[in-house]
Design a protein around this motif. Structure first.
Motif, mmCIF file in Angstrom:
data_model
loop_
_atom_site.group_PDB
_atom_site.id
_atom_site.type_symbol
_atom_site.label_atom_id
_atom_site.label_comp_id
_atom_site.label_asym_id
_atom_site.label_seq_id
_atom_site.Cartn_x
_atom_site.Cartn_y
_atom_site.Cartn_z
ATOM 1 N N ASP A 273 -2.473 11.615 2.678
ATOM 2 C CA ASP A 273 -2.479 10.207 2.305
ATOM 3 C C ASP A 273 -3.704 9.873 1.441
ATOM 4 O OD1 ASP A 273 -1.597 7.625 2.050
ATOM 5 O OD2 ASP A 273 -2.058 7.028 4.110
ATOM 6 N N TYR B 298 -8.621 5.478 6.621
ATOM 7 C CA TYR B 298 -9.226 6.149 5.469
ATOM 8 C C TYR B 298 -10.713 6.435 5.621
ATOM 9 C CZ TYR B 298 -4.761 5.030 3.532
ATOM 10 O OH TYR B 298 -3.408 4.953 3.344
ATOM 11 N N GLU C 95 -14.045 8.735 3.387
ATOM 12 C CA GLU C 95 -14.442 9.409 2.163
ATOM 13 C C GLU C 95 -14.939 10.812 2.511
ATOM 14 O OE1 GLU C 95 -17.532 9.026 -1.604
ATOM 15 O OE2 GLU C 95 -17.305 7.333 -0.222
ATOM 16 N N ILE D 57 -10.791 10.030 -1.079
ATOM 17 C CA ILE D 57 -10.515 9.014 -0.065
ATOM 18 C C ILE D 57 -9.136 9.341 0.503
ATOM 19 C CG2 ILE D 57 -10.300 6.564 0.478
ATOM 20 C CD1 ILE D 57 -13.074 7.304 -0.643
ATOM 21 N N ALA D 58 -9.097 9.687 1.786
ATOM 22 C CA ALA D 58 -7.853 10.127 2.426
ATOM 23 C C ALA D 58 -7.842 9.719 3.890
ATOM 24 C CB ALA D 58 -7.709 11.637 2.302
ATOM 25 N N ALA D 59 -6.657 9.790 4.481
ATOM 26 C CA ALA D 59 -6.508 9.437 5.892
ATOM 27 C C ALA D 59 -6.947 10.568 6.810
ATOM 28 C CB ALA D 59 -5.068 9.037 6.183
#
Length: 114
Positions: A45, A87, A89, A104-106
């Motif tokens: 994500d 989220y 970083e 930047i991801a889940a």
């Protein structure tokens, strides 16, 4: 920045980028460790990616505070940013202690693949 290192059995110091591929909202980053083992990091994500000059890697970390990059990504994603969200970083630190790649991801999964 307030960084916490990601866990990896081999370690990230003295590693080099091999490749990264983004398909839809998944980003797969392959790096080659100091001992020539390949490490795969799969980010789920992904909502933002910032490549600032890929080179050698000293560490891969998660940022524990909200940065301008994270705030910007959240503002682009949400009409009204919720107080809780999945989220974070993730930051690839180079040998000069600068950020070379920010994601930047889940979530992320780290595994040694070869």
């Amino acid at each position: 920045m307030s960084l916490r290192s990601l866990s990896c059995d081999v370690g990230f110091a003295d590693a080099e980028f091999d490749q990264y591929v983004k398909v839809h909202s998944q980003l797969k980053v392959i790096i080659v460790a100091w001992n020539h083992m390949k490490i795969e990091l799969v980010f789920q994500d992904v909502i933002q990616l910032l490549d600032q000059g890929i080179g050698d890697i000293a560490d891969v970390c998660v940022e524990t505070t909200q940065t301008d990059l994270l705030a910007s990504a959240l503002n682009n994603l949400y009409e009204s940013v919720p107080t809780t969200h999945p989220y974070q970083e993730y930051v690839f630190i180079n040998n000069e202690d600068s950020c070379s790649l920010s994601i930047i991801a889940a979530s992320v999964v780290v595994k040694v693949i070869a």
